[in-house]
Design a protein around this motif. Structure first.
Motif, mmCIF file in Angstrom:
data_model
loop_
_atom_site.group_PDB
_atom_site.id
_atom_site.type_symbol
_atom_site.label_atom_id
_atom_site.label_comp_id
_atom_site.label_asym_id
_atom_site.label_seq_id
_atom_site.Cartn_x
_atom_site.Cartn_y
_atom_site.Cartn_z
ATOM 1 N N PRO A 118 -5.760 8.122 -2.299
ATOM 2 C CA PRO A 118 -5.317 6.733 -2.156
ATOM 3 C C PRO A 118 -3.922 6.624 -1.550
ATOM 4 O O PRO A 118 -2.941 6.277 -2.200
ATOM 5 N N THR A 133 0.802 -1.224 0.000
ATOM 6 C CA THR A 133 0.000 0.000 0.000
ATOM 7 C C THR A 133 0.834 1.273 0.000
ATOM 8 O O THR A 133 0.282 2.367 0.019
ATOM 9 N N SER A 188 -4.622 0.976 5.595
ATOM 10 C CA SER A 188 -4.836 1.030 4.149
ATOM 11 C C SER A 188 -4.945 -0.374 3.576
ATOM 12 O O SER A 188 -4.300 -1.324 4.067
ATOM 13 N N TYR A 205 -12.565 5.109 -0.034
ATOM 14 C CA TYR A 205 -11.927 4.229 -1.011
ATOM 15 C C TYR A 205 -12.110 4.739 -2.439
ATOM 16 O O TYR A 205 -13.003 5.536 -2.743
ATOM 17 N N TYR A 208 -8.337 0.754 -3.712
ATOM 18 C CA TYR A 208 -7.484 1.263 -2.641
ATOM 19 C C TYR A 208 -8.387 1.929 -1.615
ATOM 20 O O TYR A 208 -9.132 2.863 -1.930
ATOM 21 N N ASP A 250 -8.772 -2.238 -9.874
ATOM 22 C CA ASP A 250 -7.947 -1.642 -8.828
ATOM 23 C C ASP A 250 -8.841 -1.152 -7.691
ATOM 24 O O ASP A 250 -9.880 -0.523 -7.932
ATOM 25 N N GLY A 254 0.397 6.263 -1.970
ATOM 26 C CA GLY A 254 -0.053 4.890 -2.119
ATOM 27 C C GLY A 254 0.391 4.323 -3.449
ATOM 28 O O GLY A 254 1.289 4.843 -4.107
ATOM 29 N N TRP A 275 -1.857 3.459 -6.166
ATOM 30 C CA TRP A 275 -3.020 3.473 -7.049
ATOM 31 C C TRP A 275 -2.538 3.497 -8.497
ATOM 32 O O TRP A 275 -1.610 4.227 -8.840
ATOM 33 N N LYS A 334 -5.212 -2.579 -0.283
ATOM 34 C CA LYS A 334 -5.045 -2.509 -1.730
ATOM 35 C C LYS A 334 -5.331 -3.869 -2.360
ATOM 36 O O LYS A 334 -4.944 -4.913 -1.838
#
Length: 440
Positions: A319, A161, A254, A287, A274, A272, A330, A332, A256
């Motif tokens: 994210p 993440t 977090s 999210y 997150y 995807d 993150g 993403w 993912k």
């Protein structure tokens, strides 16, 4: 806990010193057959970024410049091989400054930060240079094909993440990363107790609204592939996060999930997700979720991406584990380079892009994005739309092969409600020159 962290910080300091000093010592004590020398590389990259980004905030004109600059990054990146197939070093830094700067200024005559030239605080101070920043200074380890690790000033590989704030150079974590290779899978643990964005010299430059305190950040990620199907799972947490606008601390978690399926040589599907559980910023879970379709046909390409964002208390989604901008990042996967982050709570957005590679170094793309569903009373608009495009050329031969010149532009408009302030519509024109050179 404080004694433990002090010990960890001491170890990291030793690792950073080791990364700087180990290289010449190892070279002096190696033979030509040693992997430290044979596996090493020294790369440089010169980047020029010229940009005019405007919005409709000025009362006497339709559009008024926020960013108007030409800045550069001069990057030097050394990566050693592994001494005795076990230990090595990575050291990298860059010089950053402005060729000219006519961007927005504050009352102290400081220019608005532009994420390219280094700033002396979170929002202002671009062009007060040039400055040199060491963004990587790490000792790395490996054991056969089973284990790899690094410690010091590092970047995350993104398995989990934790990722790096985007720029021409990455952000810098002070921490460690350990990777274990199990069959076809990769298990990653990442830990850091400090971070600086690419355009800031040190953590002391996070001031005002950005002055977020935290103890440490860590993440576990697992990636694997079975035939045409691959996935990446991650969970992370930041400890004792104290935002500038809150009188209590929080430990956000977090999550993912990313998966990709290669249908055939021309079609790729991906999904995807997150999410972050943060009691202070989201009052629960916030999210982003997305679907991607990538089609290639000869020199033509087509990309369609659908995105949905939502939070428990209708605040915009970011994210990354720690909410504050540029404090961490993150992993993403979707990026549209279309000025908006398309991340308002309740917003559903769609982006379509058509690209063409001429095969002689020239490439082109044009994209269209649209989003709606957000609460207009909170964000000041009920929908947003963007058109963007890029014309680029990549040098095909000579010692500077791979050099890139590209012109990118975006037009973003938002449907403001009557009670909203102006400043929601934006235009962006950006010329980038990237010249890489491999010394060895």
């Amino acid at each position: 806990m404080k004694k433990c962290l002090a010990t960890q910080k001491t170890l990291l300091s030793i690792a950073i010193i080791g990364a700087v000093t180990l290289s010449p010592l190892a070279i002096a004590n190696t033979t030509p057959q040693n992997g430290f020398i044979n596996g090493s590389s020294l790369n440089t990259k010169l980047i020029s970024d010229t940009r005019v980004r405007s919005n409709n905030t000025h009362p006497n004109s339709d559009f008024h410049s926020r960013l108007n600059y030409s800045s550069y990054n001069a990057i030097v990146d050394f990566n050693s091989g592994y001494y005795n197939q076990f230990i090595g070093v990575d050291v990298a830094g860059y010089l950053a400054g402005d060729i000219y700067n006519n961007s927005l200024q504050n009352d102290n005559d400081e220019y608005l930060s532009n994420e390219i030239s280094l700033s002396n605080n979170q929002d202002w101070g671009a062009g007060d240079g040039p400055h040199f920043k060491l963004y990587t200074a790490a000792v790395k380890f490996q054991y056969h094909d089973i284990f790899k690790g690094k410690v010091g000033l590092i970047q995350s590989t993104g398995n989990g993440t934790v990722g790096n704030v985007w720029s021409f150079v990455p952000g810098t974590y002070r921490g460690l990363e350990v990777n274990a290779y199990i069959g076809s899978g990769k298990l990653t643990y990442f830990w850091a107790d400090k971070y600086t964005a690419p355009w800031l010299l040190s953590e002391d430059d996070y001031i005002g609204w950005a002055n977020t305190k935290w103890n440490y950040l860590h993440s576990i990620g697992y990636a694997n592939q079975f035939g045409n199907f691959s996935y990446n799972l991650g969970i992370g947490q930041a400890m004792d996060v104290h935002y500038s606008d809150s009188n209590r601390s929080v430990n956000p978690i977090s999550y993912k999930f990313y998966t990709q399926y290669i249908v055939n040589s021309q079609i790729i599907l991906a999904a995807d997700f997150y999410g972050v559980k943060d009691k202070v910023k989201y009052n629960g879970l916030g999210y982003m979720s997305g679907l991607s379709l990538n089609i290639s046909q000869g020199r033509w390409g087509w990309l369609s991406q659908l995105r949905y964002a939502n939070s428990h208390n209708d605040i915009e989604i970011v994210p990354r584990t720690i909410y504050t901008y540029a404090m961490n990042n993150g992993s993403w996967s979707q990026f549209w380079d279309a000025l908006s982050d398309w991340n308002q709570s309740g917003e559903t957005s769609l982006y379509n892009r058509l690209s063409f590679n001429a095969g002689n170094g020239w490439n082109y793309y044009m994209g269209v994005g649209y989003g709606s569903g957000m609460d207009q009373t909170k964000v000041g608009y009920s929908s947003e739309a963007a058109v963007n495009g890029t014309i680029g050329y990549t040098l095909q031969q000579s010692t500077l092969k791979g050099s890139v010149v590209q012109l990118h532009t975006t037009w973003l408009t938002r449907d403001e409600v009557k009670s909203a302030t102006v400043g929601k519509d934006e235009t962006d024109v950006r010329l980038q020159v990237i010249i890489p050179y491999t010394v060895f």
